[in-house]
Design a protein around this motif. Structure first.
Motif, short mmCIF file in Angstrom:
data_model
loop_
_atom_site.label_atom_id
_atom_site.label_comp_id
_atom_site.label_asym_id
_atom_site.label_seq_id
_atom_site.Cartn_x
_atom_site.Cartn_y
_atom_site.Cartn_z
N VAL A 39 0.84 -1.19 0.00
CA VAL A 39 0.00 0.00 0.00
C VAL A 39 0.88 1.25 0.00
CG1 VAL A 39 -1.93 -1.11 1.21
CG2 VAL A 39 -0.22 0.13 2.52
N SER A 40 0.38 2.29 -0.63
CA SER A 40 1.05 3.59 -0.54
C SER A 40 0.12 4.62 0.08
CB SER A 40 1.52 4.05 -1.93
OG SER A 40 0.42 4.18 -2.79
N ALA A 41 -1.09 4.19 0.43
CA ALA A 41 -2.05 5.09 1.06
C ALA A 41 -2.20 4.70 2.52
CB ALA A 41 -3.39 5.05 0.34
N PHE A 42 -1.29 5.23 3.34
CA PHE A 42 -1.38 5.05 4.78
C PHE A 42 -0.83 6.32 5.43
CE2 PHE A 42 2.97 4.35 6.29
CZ PHE A 42 2.84 4.56 7.64
N THR A 43 -1.36 6.63 6.60
CA THR A 43 -0.88 7.81 7.32
C THR A 43 -1.24 7.70 8.79
OG1 THR A 43 -0.80 10.23 7.27
CG2 THR A 43 -2.97 9.22 6.96
N SER A 44 -0.58 8.51 9.60
CA SER A 44 -0.97 8.60 11.00
C SER A 44 -2.31 9.32 11.05
CB SER A 44 0.08 9.34 11.82
OG SER A 44 0.22 10.65 11.35
N LEU A 45 -3.10 9.01 12.05
CA LEU A 45 -4.43 9.60 12.17
C LEU A 45 -4.58 10.36 13.48
CD1 LEU A 45 -7.39 9.88 11.20
CD2 LEU A 45 -7.84 7.67 12.29
N SER A 46 -4.07 9.78 14.57
CA SER A 46 -4.30 10.35 15.90
C SER A 46 -3.12 10.01 16.81
CB SER A 46 -5.60 9.77 16.47
OG SER A 46 -5.74 10.07 17.84
N MET A 47 -2.85 10.88 17.75
CA MET A 47 -1.83 10.60 18.77
C MET A 47 -2.46 10.12 20.07
SD MET A 47 1.03 10.85 17.35
CE MET A 47 2.12 10.74 18.74
N THR A 48 -3.72 10.52 20.32
CA THR A 48 -4.40 10.12 21.54
C THR A 48 -5.79 9.60 21.19
OG1 THR A 48 -3.20 11.84 22.73
CG2 THR A 48 -5.07 10.84 23.86
N PRO A 49 -5.97 8.29 21.05
CA PRO A 49 -4.94 7.26 21.13
C PRO A 49 -4.14 7.21 19.83
CG PRO A 49 -7.01 6.24 20.54
CD PRO A 49 -7.29 7.71 20.76
N PRO A 50 -2.95 6.57 19.86
CA PRO A 50 -2.18 6.44 18.62
C PRO A 50 -2.97 5.60 17.60
CG PRO A 50 -0.82 5.89 20.53
CD PRO A 50 -2.23 6.02 21.01
N MET A 51 -3.19 6.18 16.41
CA MET A 51 -3.95 5.49 15.37
C MET A 51 -3.35 5.78 14.00
SD MET A 51 -7.95 6.08 16.49
CE MET A 51 -8.58 4.91 15.26
N VAL A 52 -3.57 4.83 13.08
CA VAL A 52 -3.20 5.00 11.69
C VAL A 52 -4.42 4.67 10.84
CG1 VAL A 52 -0.75 4.46 12.01
CG2 VAL A 52 -2.36 2.63 11.40
N LEU A 53 -4.35 5.09 9.57
CA LEU A 53 -5.35 4.64 8.62
C LEU A 53 -4.62 4.10 7.40
CD1 LEU A 53 -5.79 6.67 5.96
CD2 LEU A 53 -6.88 8.08 7.68
#
Length: 162
Positions: A39-53
């Motif tokens: 995949v090339s479509a991923f990113t961080s989403l949130s720090m609290t709580p830590p999340m990615v998409l």
């Protein structure tokens, strides 16, 4: 309103080719066998709580395993792993792992040598056109030495600081 105008789609494709993106392999496990896709479509989403998409094609076998297991691994590839990215970009399920070393880490397939590793629990799956966006809460995150593999201008490369 859904845009199906081929001119807009072609222009959008060209614009997106000009955006550098990280290259990763999303992994899951089923019956003790590893599955994964590039995949090339991923990113961080949130720090609290830590999340990615991460965005996965609707027809992805790996997506179906995420739905079933509720977990996924994210192997953030290094500049020397373009061959691995290409191998996992094809169809083929568990066959993609032939010739690729892997190990279980937090009960998910991890590719040694990838400078970034994130193990996630799926919190939601969101429809997005011809893809599904998996939202994952981070269970573990580890960073090792290595330059990132990026995709830009339809070729693999890496980041060079100014």
């Amino acid at each position: 309103m859904t845009t199906t105008d081929p001119t807009v789609q072609a222009a959008f494709k060209e614009v997106m080719a000009g955006v550098a993106t990280p290259v990763s392999i999303v992994t899951a496990i089923s019956g003790g066998l590893p599955y994964g896709t590039t995949v090339s479509a991923f990113t961080s989403l949130s720090m609290t709580p830590p999340m990615v998409l991460v965005s996965l094609d609707r027809g992805s076998e790996t997506l179906e395993l995420l739905r079933e297991s509720g977990r996924f691994g994210l192997n953030i590839l290094g500049a020397d792993q373009a061959h691995t990215a290409l191998a996992f970009a094809k169809k083929g399920g568990v066959g993609k792992f032939h010739g690729t070393r892997w190990e279980l880490d937090h009960d998910l397939p991890r590719i040694p040598g990838a400078p970034g590793w994130i193990a996630c629990t799926v919190t939601d799956l969101v429809d997005g056109g011809d893809h599904v966006i998996a939202l994952g809460e981070v269970d573990v995150a580890e960073l090792a030495d290595g330059q990132p593999l990026v995709y830009y201008g339809r070729t693999f490369g890496t980041h060079l600081p100014h």
